[in-house]
Design an enzyme around this catalytic site. Structure first.
Site, PDB file in Angstrom:
ATOM      1  N   HIS A 273       0.831  -1.207   0.000  1.00 21.65           N
ATOM      2  CA  HIS A 273       0.000   0.000   0.000  1.00 21.65           C
ATOM      3  C   HIS A 273       0.869   1.262   0.000  1.00 21.65           C
ATOM      4  O   HIS A 273       0.684   2.153  -0.828  1.00 21.65           O
ATOM      5  CB  HIS A 273      -0.910  -0.029   1.236  1.00 21.65           C
ATOM      6  CG  HIS A 273      -1.847   1.132   1.353  1.00 21.65           C
ATOM      7  ND1 HIS A 273      -3.142   1.086   0.890  1.00 21.65           N
ATOM      8  CD2 HIS A 273      -1.678   2.382   1.854  1.00 21.65           C
ATOM      9  CE1 HIS A 273      -3.734   2.262   1.119  1.00 21.65           C
ATOM     10  NE2 HIS A 273      -2.859   3.060   1.713  1.00 21.65           N
ATOM     11  N   GLU A 274       1.826   1.315   0.900  1.00 23.34           N
ATOM     12  CA  GLU A 274       2.676   2.523   0.985  1.00 23.34           C
ATOM     13  C   GLU A 274       3.583   2.634  -0.244  1.00 23.34           C
ATOM     14  O   GLU A 274       3.839   3.738  -0.731  1.00 23.34           O
ATOM     15  CB  GLU A 274       3.493   2.528   2.276  1.00 23.34           C
ATOM     16  CG  GLU A 274       2.674   2.511   3.578  1.00 23.34           C
ATOM     17  CD  GLU A 274       1.556   3.568   3.665  1.00 23.34           C
ATOM     18  OE1 GLU A 274       1.578   4.549   2.898  1.00 23.34           O
ATOM     19  OE2 GLU A 274       0.651   3.384   4.503  1.00 23.34           O
TER      20      GLU A 274
ATOM     21  N   HIS B  18       1.544   4.220  -2.958  1.00 22.34           N
ATOM     22  CA  HIS B  18       1.531   5.691  -2.813  1.00 22.34           C
ATOM     23  C   HIS B  18       2.863   6.282  -3.267  1.00 22.34           C
ATOM     24  O   HIS B  18       2.903   7.301  -3.952  1.00 22.34           O
ATOM     25  CB  HIS B  18       1.340   6.096  -1.345  1.00 22.34           C
ATOM     26  CG  HIS B  18      -0.060   5.960  -0.830  1.00 22.34           C
ATOM     27  ND1 HIS B  18      -1.175   6.382  -1.520  1.00 22.34           N
ATOM     28  CD2 HIS B  18      -0.531   5.474   0.353  1.00 22.34           C
ATOM     29  CE1 HIS B  18      -2.265   6.153  -0.797  1.00 22.34           C
ATOM     30  NE2 HIS B  18      -1.892   5.596   0.343  1.00 22.34           N
TER      31      HIS B  18
ATOM     32  N   HIS C 176      -5.734   6.512  -3.028  1.00 24.65           N
ATOM     33  CA  HIS C 176      -6.613   5.493  -2.464  1.00 24.65           C
ATOM     34  C   HIS C 176      -7.640   5.039  -3.491  1.00 24.65           C
ATOM     35  O   HIS C 176      -8.010   5.782  -4.382  1.00 24.65           O
ATOM     36  CB  HIS C 176      -7.291   6.012  -1.198  1.00 24.65           C
ATOM     37  CG  HIS C 176      -6.359   6.036  -0.034  1.00 24.65           C
ATOM     38  ND1 HIS C 176      -6.414   6.976   0.970  1.00 24.65           N
ATOM     39  CD2 HIS C 176      -5.320   5.215   0.277  1.00 24.65           C
ATOM     40  CE1 HIS C 176      -5.444   6.728   1.845  1.00 24.65           C
ATOM     41  NE2 HIS C 176      -4.769   5.667   1.439  1.00 24.65           N
TER      42      HIS C 176
ATOM     43  N   CYS D 103      -8.927  -4.243  -3.123  1.00 20.05           N
ATOM     44  CA  CYS D 103      -7.672  -3.664  -3.623  1.00 20.05           C
ATOM     45  C   CYS D 103      -6.752  -3.249  -2.477  1.00 20.05           C
ATOM     46  O   CYS D 103      -7.188  -2.692  -1.479  1.00 20.05           O
ATOM     47  CB  CYS D 103      -7.979  -2.448  -4.497  1.00 20.05           C
ATOM     48  SG  CYS D 103      -6.491  -1.630  -5.127  1.00 20.05           S
TER      49      CYS D 103
ATOM     50  N   CYS E 120      -5.798   0.034 -10.548  1.00 20.39           N
ATOM     51  CA  CYS E 120      -4.554   0.498  -9.902  1.00 20.39           C
ATOM     52  C   CYS E 120      -3.329  -0.114 -10.584  1.00 20.39           C
ATOM     53  O   CYS E 120      -2.325   0.562 -10.796  1.00 20.39           O
ATOM     54  CB  CYS E 120      -4.560   0.160  -8.415  1.00 20.39           C
ATOM     55  SG  CYS E 120      -5.720   1.159  -7.466  1.00 20.39           S
TER      56      CYS E 120
END
Ligand SMILES: [Zn+2]
Ligand SMILES: [Zn+2]
Length: 181
Positions: free
Chosen positions: A129-130, A133, A139, A145, A167
């Site tokens: 997740h990080e 980003h 998000h 997801c 994504c």
């Protein structure tokens, strides 16, 4: 552009857990994933709030982003917060990297017995997740997801470690071939 590389920097995190994460990241990303030497806990401690017993995540990341190159993923065995939030599981700075904080990913934080499988699965999701980003993703509302925002450990557990189609596509547009498919 220099070849993209993911550098995992653990602070006080058990080596076995780090190795496992690195192996798993290599099955998701095509880029080189390396493990850093590990940061001195002292550098992190200077951002520790004794009253809250939490690290001030955003200030720590600002500081470390000046000395560590992109793409860095910090793994810190601590709890953390940013101004205005009670806690964060992780934090990211687009174009640089991110940090994942382990305290609230551990079953024992919620009164369960410790479980390496559970911790490892949560760590993988929050790390991806990080990194998402860090590589420019925002998000996502797709329930499973990995880029879905998680405000509780139940929400972490209910998503997968996978990018949804949209994504993944958006990431491949920015960094062609970055994901194994
Ligand atoms: Zn996020
Ligand atoms: Zn998505």
């Amino acid at each position: 552009m220099e070849a993209l590389k993911i550098r995992v920097e653990p602070v006080n995190v058990e080596t076995g857990l780090v190795h496992r994460l690195v192996d798993e990241l290599r099955t998701i990303f095509t880029v080189e994933v390396i493990t850093g030497k590990g940061l001195s806990p002292g550098r992190v401690l200077s951002f520790y709030d004794d009253e809250r017993e939490q690290v001030r995540a955003d200030l720590l990341m600002e500081d470390l982003s000046r000395i560590l190159p992109p793409v860095t993923l910090l793994l810190i065995d601590s709890d953390a917060y940013v101004e205005g939030l009670n806690f964060v599981f992780g934090i990211a700075k687009p174009g640089w990297g991110g940090a994942v904080f382990l305290t609230r990913l551990k079953p024992e934080f919620y009164g369960f017995s410790s479980d390496d499988e559970v911790l490892s699965a949560r760590l993988l999701k929050e790390s991806i997740h990080e990194l998402g980003h860090a590589l420019g993703l925002e998000h996502c509302k797709t329930p499973r997801c990995v880029m879905r925002f998680s405000n509780s450990i139940m929400e972490v557990d209910s998503k997968t470690h996978r990018f949804c189609f949209r994504c993944a596509h958006s990431l491949q547009l920015r960094y062609p071939g970055v994901l194994r498919t």
